[in-house]
Design a protein around this motif. Structure first.
Motif, PDB file in Angstrom:
ATOM      1  N   GLU A   1       0.800  -1.229   0.000  1.00  0.00           N
ATOM      2  CA  GLU A   1       0.000   0.000   0.000  1.00  0.00           C
ATOM      3  C   GLU A   1       0.839   1.289   0.000  1.00  0.00           C
ATOM      4  OE1 GLU A   1      -3.040   0.148   3.010  1.00  0.00           O
ATOM      5  OE2 GLU A   1      -3.693  -1.918   2.624  1.00  0.00           O
TER       6      GLU A   1
ATOM      7  N   PHE B   1       3.240   0.607   4.094  1.00  0.00           N
ATOM      8  CA  PHE B   1       3.192  -0.190   5.328  1.00  0.00           C
ATOM      9  C   PHE B   1       4.052  -1.437   5.156  1.00  0.00           C
ATOM     10  CE2 PHE B   1      -0.939   2.074   5.286  1.00  0.00           C
ATOM     11  CZ  PHE B   1      -0.736   2.840   6.427  1.00  0.00           C
TER      12      PHE B   1
ATOM     13  N   ARG C   1       5.195  -5.343   6.652  1.00  0.00           N
ATOM     14  CA  ARG C   1       4.904  -6.526   7.469  1.00  0.00           C
ATOM     15  C   ARG C   1       6.226  -7.260   7.697  1.00  0.00           C
ATOM     16  NH1 ARG C   1       3.071 -11.953   6.986  1.00  0.00           N
ATOM     17  NH2 ARG C   1       1.327 -12.408   8.407  1.00  0.00           N
TER      18      ARG C   1
ATOM     19  N   ARG D   1       1.792  -3.812  10.562  1.00  0.00           N
ATOM     20  CA  ARG D   1       1.460  -2.633   9.739  1.00  0.00           C
ATOM     21  C   ARG D   1       2.304  -1.456  10.221  1.00  0.00           C
ATOM     22  NH1 ARG D   1      -2.884  -1.315   6.348  1.00  0.00           N
ATOM     23  NH2 ARG D   1      -3.560   0.853   6.404  1.00  0.00           N
TER      24      ARG D   1
ATOM     25  N   ARG E   1       4.625   1.809   9.458  1.00  0.00           N
ATOM     26  CA  ARG E   1       4.805   2.816   8.420  1.00  0.00           C
ATOM     27  C   ARG E   1       6.285   2.954   8.068  1.00  0.00           C
ATOM     28  NH1 ARG E   1       6.577   7.675   8.074  1.00  0.00           N
ATOM     29  NH2 ARG E   1       5.724   9.223   6.634  1.00  0.00           N
TER      30      ARG E   1
END
Length: 393
Positions: free
Chosen positions: A351, A364, A366, A377, A379
């Motif tokens: 995203e 984001f 993981r 999530r 940033r």
């Protein structure tokens, strides 16, 4: 089953069972299961009686059962981790383990597990399977690769003095005794060495308490101290002997112990370097912990942290008996795992989007280690990851 002959033994009772140590390549844990013994082991047991005169062996199982058993016990190389064997063969340039003419060659999946363990310890390069600088240093230490890796990391984090004590404790049986008839008294005696966050630090506290006695008291007073404190004198002596050997080994390599006491974080980062496969995170729904590669385990009921270990833990060992249990556990923090296990971390960035306030493209992230979620999530700045797409966005 022993090579020692005790004079005067006329009778032996053979249950036909033994607790055999096996290594599970699937779960990367040791198993201590009660198994029927082989025919050769049964004959060896019978041979314990009648050494100096005729004797009788009573077997608590039928002759048909005996005839169905395998003739010999599996050799140790077929039921042990091969990481140490592969490391030694690499350092001695004996070629690949797959091509070595073993009398009984280990199966390919055990060999693959050995390579995987060495990659996890940063001893082998994942692509070329050649020894790394850490691997060359590890090969010089006549130790289990995991224990050797702790010592190498302890030099980096400035906690060699403390980790030497813990590493030698992990190499022997726990010296603390808990007789069933005096369990409450033993627990009370051991309570003064407990640590609220780490059972590894309990070893340090126990070492400091016994060190004074060992240095200044006679053998008789040492034994009396051990009886009073519910400790095994023989195991304590073995612990000190192993520590002395490890210390000599370090001095031979020119490694110096730290003069200042090391902190909790430094000690546990060093321990994590060798125990990354023994990490776990508390399951949300159940009482168990989720471990590396999808395994599930429980903290051993005898652990002082059984009910207050925290969300993330590392264990000194995972042993399967009636259940898969973690022994010698400590709380850890996820950021430590990102630092120590950087070579094993898997990252997935998703995203990407423009952020007006910060004036940059963000996304984001993981982050997982051995399948365990460290960050779901988080940033991150997307620019350095994909400058072209970031520019378009």
């Amino acid at each position: 089953e022993t090579s020692l002959t005790v004079p005067g033994i006329r009778y032996v009772i053979d249950t036909g069972l033994a607790r055999v140590k096996r290594y599970s390549h699937r779960n990367k844990v040791e198993q201590l299961r009660v198994e029927p013994i082989s025919q050769s082991a049964a004959k060896q047991r019978a041979g314990r009686c009648g050494r100096v005169a005729a004797g009788i062996c009573i077997r608590l199982y039928g002759e048909e059962d005996f005839a169905k058993r395998p003739p010999y016990t599996d050799p140790e190389i077929l039921r042990s981790s091969l990481a140490g064997v592969i490391l030694r063969m690499k350092s001695l340039a004996l070629g690949e383990i797959d091509a070595f003419p073993f009398l009984e060659a280990p199966p390919p999946r055990m060999i693959a597990d050995g390579y995987q363990q060495l990659i996890e310890l940063s001893a082998l390069d994942e692509q070329s399977r050649a020894l790394t600088p850490i691997g060359h240093d590890l090969a010089k230490l006549p130790l289990d690769p995991k224990i050797g890796r702790l010592l190498l990391a302890a030099r980096r984090y400035g906690c060699l003095k403390e980790v030497l004590i813990v590493a030698s404790a992990l190499s022997v049986q726990d010296p603390r005794e808990r007789p069933p008839e005096q369990q409450a008294a033993a627990e009370q005696a051991h309570a003064k060495w407990k640590d609220d966050k780490s059972e590894f630090l309990s070893f340090l506290k126990l070492w400091q308490a016994t060190d004074e006695v060992w240095r200044h008291e006679t053998n008789a007073k040492q034994r009396a101290f051990c009886r009073r404190e519910f400790l095994s004198w023989l195991r304590l002596r073995e612990w000190r002997d192993v520590h002395g050997q490890l210390l000599t080994l370090c001095h031979e390599h020119g490694w110096q112990e730290n003069s200042d006491p090391a902190g909790f974080e430094a000690i546990h980062k060093a321990l994590l370097s060798g125990l990354l496969g023994h990490i776990g995170v508390k399951s949300e729904e159940e009482k168990h912990y989720l471990g590396a590669r999808g395994i599930r385990f429980f903290i051993h009921p005898g652990s002082s942290l059984a009910k207050k270990a925290g969300r993330w833990i590392v264990a000194g060992e995972l042993v399967e008996t009636s259940k898969l249990y973690a022994r010698t556990v400590a709380r850890i923090e996820p950021p430590w795992l990102e630092e120590v296990g950087a070579h094993l971390i898997r990252r997935h960035v998703y995203e990407p989007h423009w952020e007006k306030d910060s004036g940059q493209v963000a996304a984001f992230e993981r982050v997982t280690l051995h399948g365990l979620l460290l960050h779901g999530r988080r940033r991150v700045h997307y620019g350095p990851l994909d400058p072209v797409l970031a520019r378009q966005i």
